[in-house]
Design a protein around this motif. Structure first.
Motif, PDB file in Angstrom:
ATOM      1  N   ILE A 117     101.451  35.383  44.818  1.00 13.01           N
ATOM      2  CA  ILE A 117     100.200  36.127  44.801  1.00 13.01           C
ATOM      3  C   ILE A 117      99.762  36.247  43.338  1.00 13.01           C
ATOM      4  O   ILE A 117     100.561  36.633  42.483  1.00 13.01           O
ATOM      5  CB  ILE A 117     100.402  37.535  45.401  1.00 13.01           C
ATOM      6  CG1 ILE A 117     100.921  37.427  46.836  1.00 13.01           C
ATOM      7  CG2 ILE A 117      99.114  38.345  45.374  1.00 13.01           C
ATOM      8  CD1 ILE A 117     101.517  38.695  47.374  1.00 13.01           C
ATOM      9  N   PRO A 118      98.512  35.902  43.040  1.00 19.43           N
ATOM     10  CA  PRO A 118      98.105  35.946  41.631  1.00 19.43           C
ATOM     11  C   PRO A 118      98.130  37.370  41.082  1.00 19.43           C
ATOM     12  O   PRO A 118      97.944  38.340  41.819  1.00 19.43           O
ATOM     13  CB  PRO A 118      96.673  35.402  41.651  1.00 19.43           C
ATOM     14  CG  PRO A 118      96.258  35.342  43.057  1.00 19.43           C
ATOM     15  CD  PRO A 118      97.461  35.365  43.915  1.00 19.43           C
ATOM     16  N   LYS A 119      98.391  37.496  39.787  1.00 21.00           N
ATOM     17  CA  LYS A 119      98.349  38.799  39.120  1.00 21.00           C
ATOM     18  C   LYS A 119      96.926  39.326  39.181  1.00 21.00           C
ATOM     19  O   LYS A 119      95.962  38.561  39.269  1.00 21.00           O
ATOM     20  CB  LYS A 119      98.769  38.653  37.659  1.00 21.00           C
ATOM     21  CG  LYS A 119     100.262  38.478  37.476  1.00 21.00           C
ATOM     22  CD  LYS A 119     100.926  39.818  37.231  1.00 21.00           C
ATOM     23  CE  LYS A 119     102.418  39.647  36.970  1.00 21.00           C
ATOM     24  NZ  LYS A 119     103.137  40.902  36.978  1.00 21.00           N
ATOM     25  N   ALA A 120      96.806  40.622  39.112  1.00 19.26           N
ATOM     26  CA  ALA A 120      95.470  41.215  39.169  1.00 19.26           C
ATOM     27  C   ALA A 120      94.630  40.771  37.982  1.00 19.26           C
ATOM     28  O   ALA A 120      95.139  40.639  36.872  1.00 19.26           O
ATOM     29  CB  ALA A 120      95.593  42.728  39.166  1.00 19.26           C
ATOM     30  N   PHE A 125      89.494  39.289  32.878  1.00 25.19           N
ATOM     31  CA  PHE A 125      90.661  39.780  32.140  1.00 25.19           C
ATOM     32  C   PHE A 125      91.853  39.833  33.074  1.00 25.19           C
ATOM     33  O   PHE A 125      91.805  40.437  34.151  1.00 25.19           O
ATOM     34  CB  PHE A 125      90.378  41.169  31.565  1.00 25.19           C
ATOM     35  CG  PHE A 125      91.539  41.743  30.815  1.00 25.19           C
ATOM     36  CD1 PHE A 125      91.817  41.318  29.519  1.00 25.19           C
ATOM     37  CD2 PHE A 125      92.386  42.682  31.411  1.00 25.19           C
ATOM     38  CE1 PHE A 125      92.899  41.820  28.826  1.00 25.19           C
ATOM     39  CE2 PHE A 125      93.481  43.173  30.730  1.00 25.19           C
ATOM     40  CZ  PHE A 125      93.728  42.757  29.433  1.00 25.19           C
ATOM     41  N   LYS A 126      92.936  39.189  32.653  1.00 25.79           N
ATOM     42  CA  LYS A 126      94.113  39.132  33.505  1.00 25.79           C
ATOM     43  C   LYS A 126      95.126  40.189  33.089  1.00 25.79           C
ATOM     44  O   LYS A 126      95.467  40.296  31.907  1.00 25.79           O
ATOM     45  CB  LYS A 126      94.737  37.727  33.381  1.00 25.79           C
ATOM     46  CG  LYS A 126      95.429  37.261  34.631  1.00 25.79           C
ATOM     47  CD  LYS A 126      95.623  35.740  34.553  1.00 25.79           C
ATOM     48  CE  LYS A 126      96.106  35.186  35.804  1.00 25.79           C
ATOM     49  NZ  LYS A 126      97.013  35.079  36.588  1.00 25.79           N
ATOM     50  N   PHE A 127      95.554  40.998  34.083  1.00 27.41           N
ATOM     51  CA  PHE A 127      96.551  42.023  33.766  1.00 27.41           C
ATOM     52  C   PHE A 127      97.925  41.369  33.854  1.00 27.41           C
ATOM     53  O   PHE A 127      98.687  41.612  34.776  1.00 27.41           O
ATOM     54  CB  PHE A 127      96.445  43.191  34.739  1.00 27.41           C
ATOM     55  CG  PHE A 127      95.137  43.924  34.663  1.00 27.41           C
ATOM     56  CD1 PHE A 127      94.962  44.950  33.743  1.00 27.41           C
ATOM     57  CD2 PHE A 127      94.075  43.571  35.475  1.00 27.41           C
ATOM     58  CE1 PHE A 127      93.759  45.628  33.658  1.00 27.41           C
ATOM     59  CE2 PHE A 127      92.877  44.249  35.391  1.00 27.41           C
ATOM     60  CZ  PHE A 127      92.708  45.266  34.483  1.00 27.41           C
ATOM     61  N   ALA A 128      98.234  40.569  32.823  1.00 26.56           N
ATOM     62  CA  ALA A 128      99.436  39.749  32.922  1.00 26.56           C
ATOM     63  C   ALA A 128     100.687  40.540  32.582  1.00 26.56           C
ATOM     64  O   ALA A 128     101.669  40.507  33.324  1.00 26.56           O
ATOM     65  CB  ALA A 128      99.300  38.531  32.013  1.00 26.56           C
ATOM     66  N   SER A 129     100.676  41.275  31.472  1.00 24.68           N
ATOM     67  CA  SER A 129     101.900  41.983  31.084  1.00 24.68           C
ATOM     68  C   SER A 129     102.021  43.281  31.867  1.00 24.68           C
ATOM     69  O   SER A 129     101.055  43.773  32.450  1.00 24.68           O
ATOM     70  CB  SER A 129     101.883  42.286  29.584  1.00 24.68           C
ATOM     71  OG  SER A 129     101.103  43.442  29.349  1.00 24.68           O
ATOM     72  N   THR A 130     103.238  43.822  31.856  1.00 27.96           N
ATOM     73  CA  THR A 130     103.490  45.030  32.626  1.00 27.96           C
ATOM     74  C   THR A 130     102.670  46.201  32.102  1.00 27.96           C
ATOM     75  O   THR A 130     102.162  47.010  32.869  1.00 27.96           O
ATOM     76  CB  THR A 130     104.986  45.377  32.565  1.00 27.96           C
ATOM     77  OG1 THR A 130     105.710  44.172  32.749  1.00 27.96           O
ATOM     78  CG2 THR A 130     105.367  46.346  33.646  1.00 27.96           C
ATOM     79  N   TRP A 131     102.570  46.295  30.748  1.00 28.15           N
ATOM     80  CA  TRP A 131     101.804  47.409  30.176  1.00 28.15           C
ATOM     81  C   TRP A 131     100.349  47.331  30.588  1.00 28.15           C
ATOM     82  O   TRP A 131      99.731  48.347  30.876  1.00 28.15           O
ATOM     83  CB  TRP A 131     101.918  47.429  28.646  1.00 28.15           C
ATOM     84  CG  TRP A 131     103.203  48.039  28.191  1.00 28.15           C
ATOM     85  CD1 TRP A 131     104.249  47.404  27.622  1.00 28.15           C
ATOM     86  CD2 TRP A 131     103.566  49.421  28.289  1.00 28.15           C
ATOM     87  NE1 TRP A 131     105.261  48.282  27.368  1.00 28.15           N
ATOM     88  CE2 TRP A 131     104.869  49.534  27.768  1.00 28.15           C
ATOM     89  CE3 TRP A 131     102.939  50.560  28.786  1.00 28.15           C
ATOM     90  CZ2 TRP A 131     105.549  50.748  27.699  1.00 28.15           C
ATOM     91  CZ3 TRP A 131     103.596  51.777  28.719  1.00 28.15           C
ATOM     92  CH2 TRP A 131     104.894  51.863  28.191  1.00 28.15           C
ATOM     93  N   HIS A 201      99.819  42.733  44.031  1.00 28.91           N
ATOM     94  CA  HIS A 201      99.422  41.991  42.837  1.00 28.91           C
ATOM     95  C   HIS A 201     100.323  42.275  41.651  1.00 28.91           C
ATOM     96  O   HIS A 201     100.244  41.615  40.631  1.00 28.91           O
ATOM     97  CB  HIS A 201      97.967  42.289  42.494  1.00 28.91           C
ATOM     98  CG  HIS A 201      97.028  41.730  43.511  1.00 28.91           C
ATOM     99  ND1 HIS A 201      96.634  40.411  43.517  1.00 28.91           N
ATOM    100  CD2 HIS A 201      96.458  42.293  44.601  1.00 28.91           C
ATOM    101  CE1 HIS A 201      95.847  40.200  44.560  1.00 28.91           C
ATOM    102  NE2 HIS A 201      95.729  41.322  45.232  1.00 28.91           N
ATOM    103  N   TYR A 202     101.185  43.265  41.775  1.00 29.13           N
ATOM    104  CA  TYR A 202     102.135  43.542  40.701  1.00 29.13           C
ATOM    105  C   TYR A 202     103.415  42.742  40.922  1.00 29.13           C
ATOM    106  O   TYR A 202     103.872  42.014  40.048  1.00 29.13           O
ATOM    107  CB  TYR A 202     102.430  45.038  40.632  1.00 29.13           C
ATOM    108  CG  TYR A 202     103.444  45.377  39.584  1.00 29.13           C
ATOM    109  CD1 TYR A 202     103.174  45.122  38.240  1.00 29.13           C
ATOM    110  CD2 TYR A 202     104.675  45.926  39.921  1.00 29.13           C
ATOM    111  CE1 TYR A 202     104.101  45.399  37.262  1.00 29.13           C
ATOM    112  CE2 TYR A 202     105.605  46.220  38.961  1.00 29.13           C
ATOM    113  CZ  TYR A 202     105.314  45.954  37.619  1.00 29.13           C
ATOM    114  OH  TYR A 202     106.254  46.230  36.669  1.00 29.13           O
TER     115      TYR A 202
END
Lengths: 305, 233
Positions: A117-120, A125-131, A201-202
């Protein structure tokens, strides 16, 4: 330190779940055991839509809508029942939804789950990192918190609590009891759907086992610990129950033992809370407990309806 | 005649508790429904408010309201105060009373003022949780809340149940006061003596059937009533 960010993200997701579950159980008095399934419906809706190319924001909204529709549908038969019977019906619905997730293999791939499932991402803007994801989850949590706080303090919320306290009296005052209960279920389920979308998404992988009874008991424990019919209490409960088992990770025990200890920890806390502080840390009935300290309204409600 | 009941039969599950009850209530009256335990007094009120399974006809202001839902009945101007101080214990007194507002159009602030002038002691308790009040105060809150709906007919189910004699007198005084504002009052009471004293008329129920009716003061002297309450035939 993405480890801490990870914990914070889970506090946000479970915070949303606990706050919305508290709306139905704590404020509306509907013993709703379908919440984990609504969480799953949201997760699957959002994941399936995103996998077919729908942008994240749209599937996020769809997760709310679809879960809310299911919440409303389930409320129609369920709110006509009370107490333990209501609990059985909502639990039955939850099991049906899980069974569909496991067996409709054409859509959900069954127990294999949905990988990749793709990251949000929002407006490019991609919320790629955990922060980065934590920021998104925190914003959603704050919105949920504000909306549900507004709801429970509005005339609508007061009527909901009134119905929970005395249904016949509420009817005598001309309130449409079924309507209020259905709305409470609808809103609660919708927010569980949102939490599901964030979860999907997470983690980027979902399967039916994430939405079963174990999850539900975790959510219930959160509101029992934090406080029934208290919005900050639900959030506090979520934070406590997410953080508490974390030290187990550093004991280097085999994972099967850790899982068992986790469960024992949760049930231990639950029993201790019901014995010593039956309405939770920030529970609504603080004042009344002095007068009537023997048993909790929550337990009475479950047995007597 | 503001409200009349025609051939009313009512059931709890399969058990029939009311058999062909006929009653009528004139505008501005206080009417008591008395009778021994299990006679179905409360059931009459519940079936007027459509809270249980029933058959028969209920006419309010020349309209057939038999099939109305409770909220429609409340909007039409009949309000019901259930048995046993049915306040919402977690809400404050003011919130309790506020719940009664907003069902009818119009400015609720006037109603608050009206209700608080009638129950001045509730004004001081405004921000107390209703669950912490004494029995009498709770019963007054429940009545005050019902008055917010500006009812034409007020159904009271055992308003003095479990209250001390002093508080009972207070509640009966309030009932007379409410009645003087033009509200028809239908009251179910265990305390037959006191309720007959203030009633214009009364109905006596004996094991699910409408036995007698008559003027309040007359019934008070009636030998049959005395026998009924002593359990004789």
């Amino acid at each position: 330190m993405s480890y801490f960010a990870n914990i914070l993200v889970f506090i946000c997701i479970y915070g949303i779940l606990a706050i919305s579950l508290n709306l139905t159980i704590g404020f509306a008095g509907i013993f709703n055991l379908t919440h984990a399934a609504f969480f799953g419906i949201g997760a699957y809706t959002s994941a399936l839509l995103t996998l077919t190319g729908v942008p994240f924001w749209l599937s996020f909204i769809c997760a709310f809508l679809i879960a809310a529709i299911f919440g409303f549908l389930i409320s129609l038969p369920a709110t006509r029942l009370k107490g333990i019977y209501l609990a059985i019906v909502t639990f039955g619905f939850a099991e049906i939804i899980i069974a569909v997730m496991k067996n409709w293999q054409g859509l959900t791939r069954g127990p294999l789950g949905l990988p990749g499932i793709p990251k949000a991402s929002l407006f490019g803007f991609k919320f790629a990192s955990t922060w980065e994801f934590f920021v998104l989850a925190a914003v959603v949590l704050i919105i949920t918190y504000v909306i549900i706080s507004k709801i429970v303090n509005s005339p609508f919320g007061r009527t909901m609590r009134a119905i929970r306290d005395d249904e016949i009296a509420a009817k005598a005052l001309g309130k449409n009891v079924m309507k209020y209960k259905s709305y409470a279920m609808l809103i609660g389920a919708g927010f569980a759907g949102i939490a599901g979308s964030l979860f999907a998404h997470y983690i980027t992988f979902i399967d039916p086992s994430s939405f079963t009874l174990t999850e539900l008991i975790l959510m219930l424990s959160m509101i029992v610990v934090g406080g029934i019919a208290s919005v900050p209490g639900a959030l506090l409960g979520a934070a406590i129950l997410v953080i508490l088992p974390e030290p187990l990770r550093f004991l280097y025990l085999p994972s099967s033992i850790v899982a068992a200890i986790r469960q024992m920890l949760f049930s231990g806390i639950l029993i201790a809370m019901l014995l010593f502080k039956p309405n939770g840390i920030l529970g609504e009935r603080r004042l009344l407990l002095k007068k009537n300290a023997k048993s909790s309204w929550f337990i009475k409600k479950l047995w007597r309806g | 005649m503001i409200l009349s009941i025609d051939k009313l039969n009512a059931w709890y599950g399969k058990l029939q508790v009311l058999h062909d009850i006929d009653m009528h209530f004139n505008t501005g009256e206080i009417v008591s429904i008395i009778g021994p335990n299990g006679a179905g007094k409360s059931t009459v009120l519940k079936s007027i408010f459509n809270l249980i399974k029933k058959k028969g006809r209920i006419i309010y202001k020349n309209k057939n309201i038999t099939k109305y839902t409770p909220q429609q009945i409340a909007k039409a101007g009949i309000t019901y105060v259930p048995q046993g101080r049915s306040v919402f214990t977690d809400l404050t007194v003011h919130e309790n009373i506020e719940i009664g507002a907003f069902i009818k159009p119009g400015n609720p602030w006037k109603d608050f003022k009206r209700v608080y002038t009638m129950f001045p002691n509730l004004k001081d308790l405004k921000n107390t949780r209703a669950g912490l009040l004494s029995g009498g105060e709770q019963q007054m809150t429940a009545i005050a809340r019902a008055l917010m709906l500006k009812p034409r007919v007020l159904l009271l189910d055992e308003p003095t149940l479990g209250l001390s004699p002093k508080v009972r007198t207070l509640i009966f005084d309030k009932i007379i006061e409410i009645n003087k504002t033009g509200v028809t009052i239908i009251m179910v009471e265990q305390n037959a003596k006191r309720s007959l004293e203030i009633s214009n008329r009364a109905y006596v129920l004996e094991i699910c059937r409408n036995k007698y009716s008559g003027r309040g003061k007359q019934l008070l002297e009636d030998q049959r009533i005395k026998k009924l309450y002593l359990g004789g035939k």
